[in-house]
Design a protein around this motif. Structure first.
Motif, PDB file in Angstrom:
ATOM      1  N   LEU A 197      10.401 -68.425  82.411  1.00 12.41           N
ATOM      2  CA  LEU A 197      10.103 -67.444  83.448  1.00 12.41           C
ATOM      3  C   LEU A 197      10.945 -66.190  83.213  1.00 12.41           C
ATOM      4  O   LEU A 197      12.166 -66.281  83.068  1.00 12.41           O
ATOM      5  CB  LEU A 197      10.404 -68.028  84.829  1.00 12.41           C
ATOM      6  CG  LEU A 197       9.899 -67.272  86.057  1.00 12.41           C
ATOM      7  CD1 LEU A 197       8.388 -67.167  86.037  1.00 12.41           C
ATOM      8  CD2 LEU A 197      10.354 -67.963  87.325  1.00 12.41           C
ATOM      9  N   SER A 198      10.283 -65.038  83.126  1.00 14.63           N
ATOM     10  CA  SER A 198      10.969 -63.750  82.945  1.00 14.63           C
ATOM     11  C   SER A 198      10.615 -62.849  84.122  1.00 14.63           C
ATOM     12  O   SER A 198       9.436 -62.602  84.382  1.00 14.63           O
ATOM     13  CB  SER A 198      10.550 -63.107  81.622  1.00 14.63           C
ATOM     14  OG  SER A 198      11.219 -61.877  81.428  1.00 14.63           O
ATOM     15  N   LEU A 199      11.652 -62.391  84.843  1.00 14.43           N
ATOM     16  CA  LEU A 199      11.447 -61.621  86.073  1.00 14.43           C
ATOM     17  C   LEU A 199      12.140 -60.269  86.004  1.00 14.43           C
ATOM     18  O   LEU A 199      13.210 -60.130  85.406  1.00 14.43           O
ATOM     19  CB  LEU A 199      11.990 -62.387  87.279  1.00 14.43           C
ATOM     20  CG  LEU A 199      11.427 -63.789  87.540  1.00 14.43           C
ATOM     21  CD1 LEU A 199      12.186 -64.436  88.684  1.00 14.43           C
ATOM     22  CD2 LEU A 199       9.941 -63.731  87.842  1.00 14.43           C
ATOM     23  N   PHE A 257       9.280 -75.388  92.093  1.00 13.99           N
ATOM     24  CA  PHE A 257      10.390 -74.509  91.717  1.00 13.99           C
ATOM     25  C   PHE A 257       9.889 -73.273  90.973  1.00 13.99           C
ATOM     26  O   PHE A 257      10.368 -72.161  91.213  1.00 13.99           O
ATOM     27  CB  PHE A 257      11.386 -75.261  90.845  1.00 13.99           C
ATOM     28  CG  PHE A 257      12.501 -74.390  90.330  1.00 13.99           C
ATOM     29  CD1 PHE A 257      13.568 -74.047  91.150  1.00 13.99           C
ATOM     30  CD2 PHE A 257      12.472 -73.902  89.035  1.00 13.99           C
ATOM     31  CE1 PHE A 257      14.582 -73.236  90.683  1.00 13.99           C
ATOM     32  CE2 PHE A 257      13.480 -73.088  88.563  1.00 13.99           C
ATOM     33  CZ  PHE A 257      14.544 -72.750  89.391  1.00 13.99           C
ATOM     34  N   MET A 258       8.934 -73.440  90.066  1.00 11.27           N
ATOM     35  CA  MET A 258       8.399 -72.288  89.329  1.00 11.27           C
ATOM     36  C   MET A 258       7.804 -71.268  90.291  1.00 11.27           C
ATOM     37  O   MET A 258       8.006 -70.053  90.137  1.00 11.27           O
ATOM     38  CB  MET A 258       7.349 -72.761  88.323  1.00 11.27           C
ATOM     39  CG  MET A 258       7.885 -73.584  87.173  1.00 11.27           C
ATOM     40  SD  MET A 258       8.862 -72.622  85.990  1.00 11.27           S
ATOM     41  CE  MET A 258       7.584 -71.646  85.218  1.00 11.27           C
ATOM     42  N   THR A 259       7.071 -71.747  91.283  1.00 11.86           N
ATOM     43  CA  THR A 259       6.465 -70.834  92.263  1.00 11.86           C
ATOM     44  C   THR A 259       7.530 -70.167  93.123  1.00 11.86           C
ATOM     45  O   THR A 259       7.470 -68.961  93.391  1.00 11.86           O
ATOM     46  CB  THR A 259       5.478 -71.603  93.149  1.00 11.86           C
ATOM     47  OG1 THR A 259       4.476 -72.217  92.324  1.00 11.86           O
ATOM     48  CG2 THR A 259       4.816 -70.676  94.139  1.00 11.86           C
ATOM     49  N   ALA A 260       8.535 -70.946  93.556  1.00 11.62           N
ATOM     50  CA  ALA A 260       9.584 -70.388  94.407  1.00 11.62           C
ATOM     51  C   ALA A 260      10.464 -69.418  93.649  1.00 11.62           C
ATOM     52  O   ALA A 260      10.915 -68.407  94.201  1.00 11.62           O
ATOM     53  CB  ALA A 260      10.430 -71.522  94.988  1.00 11.62           C
ATOM     54  N   ALA A 261      10.724 -69.676  92.374  1.00 10.13           N
ATOM     55  CA  ALA A 261      11.592 -68.803  91.596  1.00 10.13           C
ATOM     56  C   ALA A 261      10.960 -67.432  91.377  1.00 10.13           C
ATOM     57  O   ALA A 261      11.669 -66.421  91.248  1.00 10.13           O
ATOM     58  CB  ALA A 261      11.911 -69.445  90.243  1.00 10.13           C
ATOM     59  N   GLU A 262       9.633 -67.369  91.335  1.00  8.66           N
ATOM     60  CA  GLU A 262       8.967 -66.079  91.148  1.00  8.66           C
ATOM     61  C   GLU A 262       9.266 -65.117  92.296  1.00  8.66           C
ATOM     62  O   GLU A 262       9.292 -63.904  92.102  1.00  8.66           O
ATOM     63  CB  GLU A 262       7.457 -66.283  91.042  1.00  8.66           C
ATOM     64  CG  GLU A 262       7.017 -66.978  89.767  1.00  8.66           C
ATOM     65  CD  GLU A 262       5.510 -67.144  89.712  1.00  8.66           C
ATOM     66  OE1 GLU A 262       4.846 -66.716  90.684  1.00  8.66           O
ATOM     67  OE2 GLU A 262       5.009 -67.684  88.721  1.00  8.66           O
ATOM     68  N   GLU A 263       9.493 -65.674  93.482  1.00  4.58           N
ATOM     69  CA  GLU A 263       9.738 -64.837  94.656  1.00  4.58           C
ATOM     70  C   GLU A 263      11.090 -64.126  94.589  1.00  4.58           C
ATOM     71  O   GLU A 263      11.341 -63.204  95.354  1.00  4.58           O
ATOM     72  CB  GLU A 263       9.660 -65.685  95.916  1.00  4.58           C
ATOM     73  CG  GLU A 263       8.295 -66.349  96.124  1.00  4.58           C
ATOM     74  CD  GLU A 263       8.266 -67.244  97.342  1.00  4.58           C
ATOM     75  OE1 GLU A 263       9.342 -67.376  97.993  1.00  4.58           O
ATOM     76  OE2 GLU A 263       7.197 -67.809  97.646  1.00  4.58           O
ATOM     77  N   ALA A 264      11.961 -64.557  93.655  1.00  6.90           N
ATOM     78  CA  ALA A 264      13.266 -63.900  93.535  1.00  6.90           C
ATOM     79  C   ALA A 264      13.179 -62.578  92.802  1.00  6.90           C
ATOM     80  O   ALA A 264      14.142 -61.802  92.803  1.00  6.90           O
ATOM     81  CB  ALA A 264      14.244 -64.829  92.802  1.00  6.90           C
ATOM     82  N   GLY A 265      12.061 -62.270  92.166  1.00  8.56           N
ATOM     83  CA  GLY A 265      11.898 -61.027  91.419  1.00  8.56           C
ATOM     84  C   GLY A 265      10.832 -60.145  92.025  1.00  8.56           C
ATOM     85  O   GLY A 265      10.038 -60.572  92.871  1.00  8.56           O
ATOM     86  N   THR A 309       8.710 -58.351  89.879  1.00  5.48           N
ATOM     87  CA  THR A 309       7.588 -58.420  88.942  1.00  5.48           C
ATOM     88  C   THR A 309       7.789 -59.603  88.001  1.00  5.48           C
ATOM     89  O   THR A 309       8.893 -59.816  87.496  1.00  5.48           O
ATOM     90  CB  THR A 309       7.476 -57.124  88.107  1.00  5.48           C
ATOM     91  OG1 THR A 309       7.374 -56.004  88.996  1.00  5.48           O
ATOM     92  CG2 THR A 309       6.246 -57.164  87.200  1.00  5.48           C
ATOM     93  N   VAL A 310       6.713 -60.356  87.772  1.00  3.61           N
ATOM     94  CA  VAL A 310       6.755 -61.462  86.811  1.00  3.61           C
ATOM     95  C   VAL A 310       6.341 -60.915  85.449  1.00  3.61           C
ATOM     96  O   VAL A 310       5.187 -60.561  85.236  1.00  3.61           O
ATOM     97  CB  VAL A 310       5.824 -62.619  87.234  1.00  3.61           C
ATOM     98  CG1 VAL A 310       5.854 -63.732  86.198  1.00  3.61           C
ATOM     99  CG2 VAL A 310       6.225 -63.149  88.599  1.00  3.61           C
ATOM    100  N   LEU A 311       7.300 -60.832  84.531  1.00  5.73           N
ATOM    101  CA  LEU A 311       7.020 -60.303  83.197  1.00  5.73           C
ATOM    102  C   LEU A 311       6.399 -61.359  82.292  1.00  5.73           C
ATOM    103  O   LEU A 311       5.567 -61.047  81.441  1.00  5.73           O
ATOM    104  CB  LEU A 311       8.322 -59.786  82.567  1.00  5.73           C
ATOM    105  CG  LEU A 311       9.054 -58.693  83.354  1.00  5.73           C
ATOM    106  CD1 LEU A 311      10.343 -58.316  82.640  1.00  5.73           C
ATOM    107  CD2 LEU A 311       8.162 -57.473  83.537  1.00  5.73           C
ATOM    108  N   ASN A 312       6.792 -62.597  82.477  1.00  4.27           N
ATOM    109  CA  ASN A 312       6.257 -63.672  81.632  1.00  4.27           C
ATOM    110  C   ASN A 312       6.464 -65.011  82.335  1.00  4.27           C
ATOM    111  O   ASN A 312       7.492 -65.228  82.978  1.00  4.27           O
ATOM    112  CB  ASN A 312       6.954 -63.690  80.270  1.00  4.27           C
ATOM    113  CG  ASN A 312       6.417 -64.778  79.362  1.00  4.27           C
ATOM    114  OD1 ASN A 312       5.220 -65.030  79.336  1.00  4.27           O
ATOM    115  ND2 ASN A 312       7.298 -65.423  78.621  1.00  4.27           N
ATOM    116  N   ARG A 313       5.458 -65.872  82.209  1.00  5.10           N
ATOM    117  CA  ARG A 313       5.566 -67.236  82.761  1.00  5.10           C
ATOM    118  C   ARG A 313       4.774 -68.178  81.856  1.00  5.10           C
ATOM    119  O   ARG A 313       3.630 -67.890  81.503  1.00  5.10           O
ATOM    120  CB  ARG A 313       5.015 -67.313  84.182  1.00  5.10           C
ATOM    121  CG  ARG A 313       4.899 -68.763  84.664  1.00  5.10           C
ATOM    122  CD  ARG A 313       4.400 -68.878  86.064  1.00  5.10           C
ATOM    123  NE  ARG A 313       4.136 -70.284  86.408  1.00  5.10           N
ATOM    124  CZ  ARG A 313       4.103 -70.761  87.626  1.00  5.10           C
ATOM    125  NH1 ARG A 313       4.321 -69.967  88.650  1.00  5.10           N
ATOM    126  NH2 ARG A 313       3.848 -72.036  87.842  1.00  5.10           N
TER     127      ARG A 313
END
Length: 304
Positions: A87-89, A141-149, A151-155
Motif C-alpha cells: 500500500l502506497s499513500l 486492515f487494507m481498507t482501513a489503512a487507506e483512510e489514513a492517506g 490519495t492511494v498511489l498504489n495497492r
C-alpha cells in the motif's frame, strides 16, 4: 374251523399291512415336510444374510461417501495461504497518518516488524512500515489503512497457497521421527563402540533434519496466520510563500554580476593568449595578405 382261522389271519395281515402302509406314508410325509422346512429355513437365512450384507454394503457406501465429502470439505477449508499486501499513500501530515496506522495495527492484534523515515526537499518526509496482521483481519486492515492517506498511489494483494508444501513437510517429518526412533532403539542394542559411534552420528544428522523441518513448518504456519503488509507514506505539505529573507535577491544578483564579469574577463584573456601565442605565424600571414591585396588593387587601377 380251519377256514375261519385262515380268514382271521388274512384279515389281521390285511389290517397290519394297512397300518404299516399308513405309518410309512406318515413318516414319508413328515420327512418331506421336515426337508421342506429345513430348505425354507436355509433360504430364509440366506435371504436374511443377503439383506444384512446389502444393508451393510449400503451403509458402508453411504458412510464412505459422507467421509469423502467431509474430507473434501476439510481439505477446502484447511487450505494454507500466505497473504501479502502493498500500500502506497500520499498524506498531508506524516506523523498523524503514521499514528493512525499504528493504532489500527494494535487494535487488530498485529505488530510492526520494521519502520523507517527520511526527509526530502521542503522538509517533506517519506516513511515505510512493514506490519503483520492476523489473516482474518487482512482485508479489513487494507481498507482501513487507506483512510489514513489523502490519495492511494498504489495497492496490491497477493496470496500464495502453501498447503502442498506444508503436507510434504509433515510427511517428511513423520518419516524422520520414525527413523529417529529406530536409531534410538539400535543405539540401546549396540554391542561395540564403533557401531555406537556410527549410530550416534546418524541419529544426530536425523535430529538436525527434524529441527530444520519443524522450523520450515513453523515459518509457514506463522506467515499463514499473519499476513504481511508493506506501507509507504509520502508527505505532501501545502505550498507556502517564501519570505524576503529566504529569497536573498540582492546576494543572488551580486553573484550573477560577478559571474558575468568573470566570464567576460576569462574570454578576453583567452583571446589575448591565443593571439600572442600565434603572433609568430599570424604577423607574416597578415603582411603577406596585405601585400597581395595591395598588388591586386594597383593592377586593377592600371587596367582601368
Amino acid at each position: 374251523m380251519r377256514k375261519g382261522i385262515q380268514m382271521v389271519l388274512i384279515i389281521m395281515m390285511v389290517l397290519l399291512a394297512a397300518a404299516c402302509s399308513n405309518n410309512g406314508e406318515s413318516g414319508s410325509d413328515e420327512a418331506s415336510q421336515s426337508s421342506s422346512d429345513a430348505a425354507g429355513d436355509s433360504a430364509a437365512t440366506e435371504e436374511a444374510g443377503g439383506e444384512a450384507a446389502g444393508s451393510s454394503s449400503a451403509d458402508n457406501t453411504g458412510s464412505g461417501g459422507e467421509q469423502e465429502g467431509a474430507a473434501t470439505d476439510t481439505k477446502t477449508s484447511d487450505r494454507m495461504v500466505i497473504y501479502n499486501g502493498t500500500l502506497s499513500l500520499e498524506v498531508e501530515n506524516y506523523d498523524e497518518s503514521r499514528s493512525a496506522i499504528e493504532t489500527q495495527v494494535e487494535n487488530m492484534g498485529g505488530y510492526i516488524v520494521e519502520s523507517s523515515v527520511e526527509s526530502g526537499e521542503g522538509n517533506e518526509r517519506t516513511g515505510s512500515l512493514s506490519v503483520r496482521i492476523p489473516q482474518e483481519q487482512f482485508s479489513s486492515f487494507m481498507t482501513a489503512a487507506e483512510e489514513a492517506g489523502t490519495t492511494v498511489l498504489n495497492r496490491s494483494t497477493k496470496g500464495e497457497d502453501v498447503t502442498e508444501q506444508y503436507v510434504d513437510l509433515e510427511s517428511r517429518l513423520r518419516s524422520k521421527e520414525t527413523q529417529e526412533e529406530r536409531l534410538t532403539a539400535f543405539m540401546e542394542e549396540a554391542g561395540n563402540t564403533d557401531a555406537l559411534l556410527q549410530i550416534s552420528e546418524d541419529l544426530s544428522a536425523v535430529q538436525e533434519e527434524i529441527e530444520q523441518l519443524k522450523g520450515e513448518m513453523n515459518y509457514l504456519e506463522n506467515h499463514a496466520n499473519y499476513a504481511t503488509v508493506d506501507i509507504t507514506l509520502h508527505e505532501r505539505g501545502a505550498a507556502s510563500l517564501q519570505s524576503g529573507g529566504d529569497l536573498n535577491t540582492w546576494e543572488k544578483s551580486q553573484q550573477l554580476f560577478t559571474k558575468t564579469l568573470n566570464g567576460i574577463v576569462s574570454a578576453a584573456s583567452g583571446i589575448a593568449v591565443f593571439l600572442i601565442g600565434l603572433s609568430s605565424v599570424l604577423v607574416p600571414l597578415l603582411l603577406l595578405a596585405a601585400g597581395i591585396a595591395f598588388y591586386y588593387r594597383k593592377r586593377r587601377k592600371h587596367e582601368e
